[in-house]
Design an enzyme around this catalytic site. Structure first.
Site, mmCIF file in Angstrom:
data_model
loop_
_atom_site.group_PDB
_atom_site.id
_atom_site.type_symbol
_atom_site.label_atom_id
_atom_site.label_comp_id
_atom_site.label_asym_id
_atom_site.label_seq_id
_atom_site.Cartn_x
_atom_site.Cartn_y
_atom_site.Cartn_z
ATOM 1 N N LYS A 41 0.578 -1.275 0.153
ATOM 2 C CA LYS A 41 0.146 -0.161 0.022
ATOM 3 C C LYS A 41 1.058 0.729 -0.238
ATOM 4 C CE LYS A 41 -3.507 -1.625 3.573
ATOM 5 N NZ LYS A 41 -3.975 -1.731 4.576
ATOM 6 N N GLY A 42 2.335 1.138 0.614
ATOM 7 C CA GLY A 42 3.046 2.310 0.726
ATOM 8 C C GLY A 42 2.820 3.653 -0.499
ATOM 9 N N GLU A 97 7.657 2.668 -5.998
ATOM 10 C CA GLU A 97 8.254 1.798 -4.822
ATOM 11 C C GLU A 97 7.943 3.214 -3.742
ATOM 12 O OE1 GLU A 97 7.610 -0.462 -1.756
ATOM 13 O OE2 GLU A 97 8.834 -2.058 -2.414
ATOM 14 N N ASP A 98 7.955 3.276 -2.210
ATOM 15 C CA ASP A 98 8.050 4.076 -1.289
ATOM 16 C C ASP A 98 9.310 4.527 -0.525
ATOM 17 O OD1 ASP A 98 7.474 1.806 0.008
ATOM 18 O OD2 ASP A 98 5.654 2.798 1.138
ATOM 19 N N ASP A 101 14.470 -1.254 1.882
ATOM 20 C CA ASP A 101 15.416 -0.678 2.826
ATOM 21 C C ASP A 101 16.384 -1.875 2.558
ATOM 22 O OD1 ASP A 101 16.707 -0.645 5.777
ATOM 23 O OD2 ASP A 101 13.782 -1.637 5.682
ATOM 24 N N LYS A 129 16.907 3.662 1.836
ATOM 25 C CA LYS A 129 17.296 3.503 3.063
ATOM 26 C C LYS A 129 18.431 2.916 2.620
ATOM 27 C CE LYS A 129 14.760 2.373 6.701
ATOM 28 N NZ LYS A 129 13.584 1.812 7.394
ATOM 29 N N PHE A 150 13.622 4.619 10.998
ATOM 30 C CA PHE A 150 12.672 3.652 10.462
ATOM 31 C C PHE A 150 10.821 5.580 10.466
ATOM 32 C CE2 PHE A 150 7.544 2.885 11.348
ATOM 33 C CZ PHE A 150 8.053 1.512 10.376
ATOM 34 N N VAL A 151 10.852 5.800 9.681
ATOM 35 C CA VAL A 151 10.328 6.834 8.885
ATOM 36 C C VAL A 151 8.557 6.471 7.987
ATOM 37 C CG1 VAL A 151 11.610 8.505 8.197
ATOM 38 C CG2 VAL A 151 10.111 6.557 6.084
ATOM 39 N N ASP A 157 3.565 3.029 7.125
ATOM 40 C CA ASP A 157 2.756 3.389 7.621
ATOM 41 C C ASP A 157 3.270 3.096 8.990
ATOM 42 O OD1 ASP A 157 2.945 0.564 6.533
ATOM 43 O OD2 ASP A 157 1.288 0.046 8.537
ATOM 44 N N ARG A 163 0.377 7.192 7.471
ATOM 45 C CA ARG A 163 -0.138 6.826 6.369
ATOM 46 C C ARG A 163 -0.945 8.176 5.544
ATOM 47 N NH1 ARG A 163 0.728 1.746 4.128
ATOM 48 N NH2 ARG A 163 -0.215 0.209 4.985
HETATM 49 P P1 IMP Z 1 12.985 -3.736 2.615
HETATM 50 O O1 IMP Z 1 12.278 -5.197 1.655
HETATM 51 O O2 IMP Z 1 13.362 -4.114 3.022
HETATM 52 O O3 IMP Z 1 13.220 -2.967 1.111
HETATM 53 O O4 IMP Z 1 11.705 -3.319 2.624
HETATM 54 C C1 IMP Z 1 10.536 -2.370 2.245
HETATM 55 C C2 IMP Z 1 9.100 -2.473 2.261
HETATM 56 O O5 IMP Z 1 9.531 -2.462 3.712
HETATM 57 C C3 IMP Z 1 8.769 -0.858 2.446
HETATM 58 O O6 IMP Z 1 7.760 -1.010 0.629
HETATM 59 C C4 IMP Z 1 7.697 -0.083 3.526
HETATM 60 O O7 IMP Z 1 6.583 -0.918 3.214
HETATM 61 C C5 IMP Z 1 8.880 -1.353 4.501
HETATM 62 N N1 IMP Z 1 9.593 -0.293 5.133
HETATM 63 C C6 IMP Z 1 10.844 -0.291 4.877
HETATM 64 N N2 IMP Z 1 11.665 0.457 6.153
HETATM 65 C C7 IMP Z 1 10.324 1.347 6.010
HETATM 66 C C8 IMP Z 1 10.043 2.098 7.187
HETATM 67 O O8 IMP Z 1 11.262 3.420 7.371
HETATM 68 N N3 IMP Z 1 8.475 2.658 7.610
HETATM 69 C C9 IMP Z 1 7.866 2.269 6.875
HETATM 70 N N4 IMP Z 1 8.012 0.986 6.436
HETATM 71 C C10 IMP Z 1 9.000 0.841 5.809
#
Ligand code: IMP
Length: 173
Positions: A41-42, A97-98, A101, A129, A150-151, A157, A163
């Protein structure tokens, strides 16, 4: 939800950067149609603004993934909760993507979409990030690079809340 939030990226900064990204995307694809694939959803607010910043022919499709399950640290498990309604063969696809990470989510999605035969496959993320990266991923359009905090806000969210903030904020428990 207890905890405090502190603005990291203002609404004005977001709007200015999204306008730049939209112009950059249109310039790179010339007059060709572009398909934005938003990862729910992000990214729902980011894609809503980005689509309006790209002139010409643009499609919007949605993918659903769940990777966080309500906490503030990644489980590393990516679950597809909603697939595309249409094929993307021979289309110029931009995954939206939002935040990236660990990179696990985008890595999974890129590999999943590549086999469907898009003409081009790019990745746009509002936030990067990089400190926490576990797999190397190529990010073509990055709004802002942020430290490992964490944002929330602007679609992101914590336990489905925050959100609706029009800016990005750091959440401190
Ligand atoms: P990744 O798979 O670790 O790259 O994470 C991607 C997903 O984790 C994003 O689409 C977010 O939904 C969630 N996410 C990662 N960091 C944050 C954050 O700081 N705040 C909120 N959601 C996050």
């Amino acid at each position: 939800m207890t905890g405090s939030i502190r603005t990291l990226i203002s609404q004005e900064q977001i709007q200015a950067r999204v306008a730049e990204l939209g112009a950059q995307i249109r310039a790179e694809f010339g007059e060709e149609p572009v398909t934005l694939v938003a990862v729910l959803k992000g990214s729902f607010l980011f894609v809503a603004d980005l689509v309006r910043a790209i002139p010409g022919e643009v499609r919007v499709e949605f993918l659903g993934v769940a990777s966080y399950h309500g906490g503030t640290s990644s489980t590393g498990v990516v679950q597809l909760t909603l697939d595309l309604r249409h094929g993307i063969e021979d289309q110029n696809v931009i995954l939206v993507e939002d935040i990236v990470d660990t990179g696990l989510t985008i890595d999974y999605l890129v590999r999943m979409l590549k086999v469907r035969g898009p003409r081009a496959l790019r990745v746009a993320t509002l936030l990067d990030k990089p400190d926490n990266r576990e797999v190397e991923v190529e990010l073509d359009y990055v709004g802002f690079t942020i430290p490992d905090e964490f944002v929330v806000g602007y679609g992101l969210d914590l336990g489905e809340l925050y959100r609706n903030l029009p800016y990005v904020a750091v959440y401190a428990p």
